[in-house]
Design an enzyme around this catalytic site. Structure first.
Site, PDB file in Angstrom:
ATOM      1  N   THR A 175      -4.734  -3.341  38.020  1.00 46.60           N
ATOM      2  CA  THR A 175      -4.975  -4.314  38.584  1.00 46.60           C
ATOM      3  C   THR A 175      -5.573  -4.683  39.729  1.00 46.60           C
ATOM      4  O   THR A 175      -7.264  -5.614  39.256  1.00 46.60           O
ATOM      5  CB  THR A 175      -3.476  -4.868  39.457  1.00 46.60           C
ATOM      6  N   SER A 235       5.603  -2.089  40.018  1.00 43.25           N
ATOM      7  CA  SER A 235       4.281  -2.680  38.901  1.00 43.25           C
ATOM      8  C   SER A 235       4.747  -1.822  37.707  1.00 43.25           C
ATOM      9  O   SER A 235       4.570  -2.548  36.791  1.00 43.25           O
ATOM     10  CB  SER A 235       3.215  -2.143  39.338  1.00 43.25           C
ATOM     11  N   PRO A 272       0.291   0.172  36.230  1.00 46.04           N
ATOM     12  CA  PRO A 272      -0.132  -1.005  35.552  1.00 46.04           C
ATOM     13  C   PRO A 272      -0.898  -1.619  37.314  1.00 46.04           C
ATOM     14  O   PRO A 272      -1.747  -2.531  37.643  1.00 46.04           O
ATOM     15  CB  PRO A 272       0.719  -1.939  35.734  1.00 46.04           C
ATOM     16  N   TYR A 273       0.086  -1.341  38.307  1.00 41.78           N
ATOM     17  CA  TYR A 273      -1.233  -1.639  39.278  1.00 41.78           C
ATOM     18  C   TYR A 273      -2.195  -1.213  40.195  1.00 41.78           C
ATOM     19  O   TYR A 273      -3.475  -2.058  40.215  1.00 41.78           O
ATOM     20  CB  TYR A 273       0.291  -1.195  41.397  1.00 41.78           C
ATOM     21  N   ALA A 274      -2.194   0.265  39.470  1.00 40.56           N
ATOM     22  CA  ALA A 274      -4.036   0.471  39.769  1.00 40.56           C
ATOM     23  C   ALA A 274      -5.286  -0.114  39.108  1.00 40.56           C
ATOM     24  O   ALA A 274      -6.222  -0.568  39.195  1.00 40.56           O
ATOM     25  CB  ALA A 274      -4.024   1.886  39.438  1.00 40.56           C
TER      26      ALA A 274
END
Length: 329
Positions: free
Chosen positions: A144, A82, A140-142
């Site tokens: 999202t 991510s 970025p993953y978290a």
């Protein structure tokens, strides 16, 4: 109850489907197979396609009008990836989730369970969190997941859909009957790397040893994937109670026990014949110190708590690793 499971050919989604079947509910699987496995859909109602495909969702609901709820598990989940590809992650996890929930609303599906993540939290001084902890995602993953939670809450406030977000801590293990497990051969999480190190006869790398934890390594709350799956069934069956009269809510799903990476290695070595040595390295992009849940909300509202300990998760992960290549030939 008939339940639509997006991402139902993945690690968690397929295990949720198994738990639904065990409880007498019928899963309807929707998965693009970008990361999911067709083998995990055997004997189950399965549609291959994208969660953003409105025509496909309309067809699914037309062919299965008994669907009462959706469990939204579809997502990209690798933190370093991510960081390298934020556009791809926001498109897959946020933009397509917006399309997905709009298709649910159009088709009259009024209940959705969202697979969220405890990575959205800023940990407390003792690395524990509850559902009221500060939201401060570090990758970025978290982000999202945090964005999706807020997006769904905004939608639920005025639209005919209610949303329960289940914030997972760190899933380990496999379906106890070995029907499903981690589909990737080389998982990026700590236990996957431990198993890989043992298989290759090399040291396990601890990334980050200067965290202000009791031994300097990161801390996690490891929860068996079958316990997670049971929690989804409980959430489906107790959906109204879990929302406590609201339109959206969030519940943590974890063991309630903090385990450092060094302690994970110790637990791993206690259940294998050949212990794994360790070496230390710098942090990876997106790494965080970690956290564990101190909440009793899941026990109070879902009448759920983890039944498997970390040794169970390690054993089942090893059992799955031994058969994975044959199962997913």
């Amino acid at each position: 109850m008939k339940v639509l499971i997006s991402g139902g050919a993945g690690y968690i989604g397929s295990t949720v489907a198994s738990a639904c079947l065990a409880a007498g509910h019928t899963p309807v699987i929707l998965d693009s197979l970008v990361t999911g496995r067709r083998e995990f859909t055997e004997g189950r109602v399965f549609y291959q396609g994208d969660i953003a495909d409105g025509e496909l969702l309309d067809r699914i609901f037309a062919e299965h009008p008994e669907i009462e709820a959706a469990v939204h598990c579809a997502a990209l989940i690798v933190v370093p990836a991510s960081v390298a590809d934020p556009i791809g992650y926001y498109r897959a996890n946020v933009a397509k989730s917006l399309d997905f929930v709009s298709h649910l609303v159009r088709n009259g599906c009024e209940k959705m369970i969202f697979s969220s993540s405890a990575s959205i939290y800023r940990e407390g001084a003792d690395f524990s969190v509850d559902e009221q902890a500060v939201i401060a995602p570090q990758s970025p993953y978290a982000r999202t997941k945090a964005v999706c939670e807020q997006m769904f809450a905004d939608i639920a406030a005025t639209q005919p859909v209610r949303v329960l977000s289940l914030r997972y801590f760190n899933p380990i293990g496999a379906d106890p009957e070995l029907r499903t497990g981690l589909q990737v051969r080389r998982p990026t999480h700590a236990l996957g790397k431990l198993i890989e190190a043992q298989e290759e006869g090399v040291p396990f790398t601890i990334t980050g040893v200067d965290w202000p934890t009791r031994d300097g390594s990161g801390i996690r709350d490891y929860v068996h994937v079958w316990d997670l799956a049971r929690a989804h069934v409980a959430a489906l069956e107790r959906f109204d109670a879990a929302l406590e009269g609201g339109r959206s809510a969030a519940i943590n799903l974890g063991s309630g026990t903090g385990t450092t990476v060094r302690e994970l290695v110790e637990a791993f070595n206690s259940v294998v014949e050949q212990p794994v040595a360790v070496r230390e390295a710098e942090l990876r992009p997106g790494d965080v110190a970690g956290a564990y849940t101190r909440s009793d909300k899941a026990k109070r509202l879902l009448e759920w708590e983890a039944e498997h300990d970390i040794a169970d998760g390690i054993r089942d992960s090893l059992r799955w690793a031994a058969v994975r290549d044959q199962r997913l030939a």
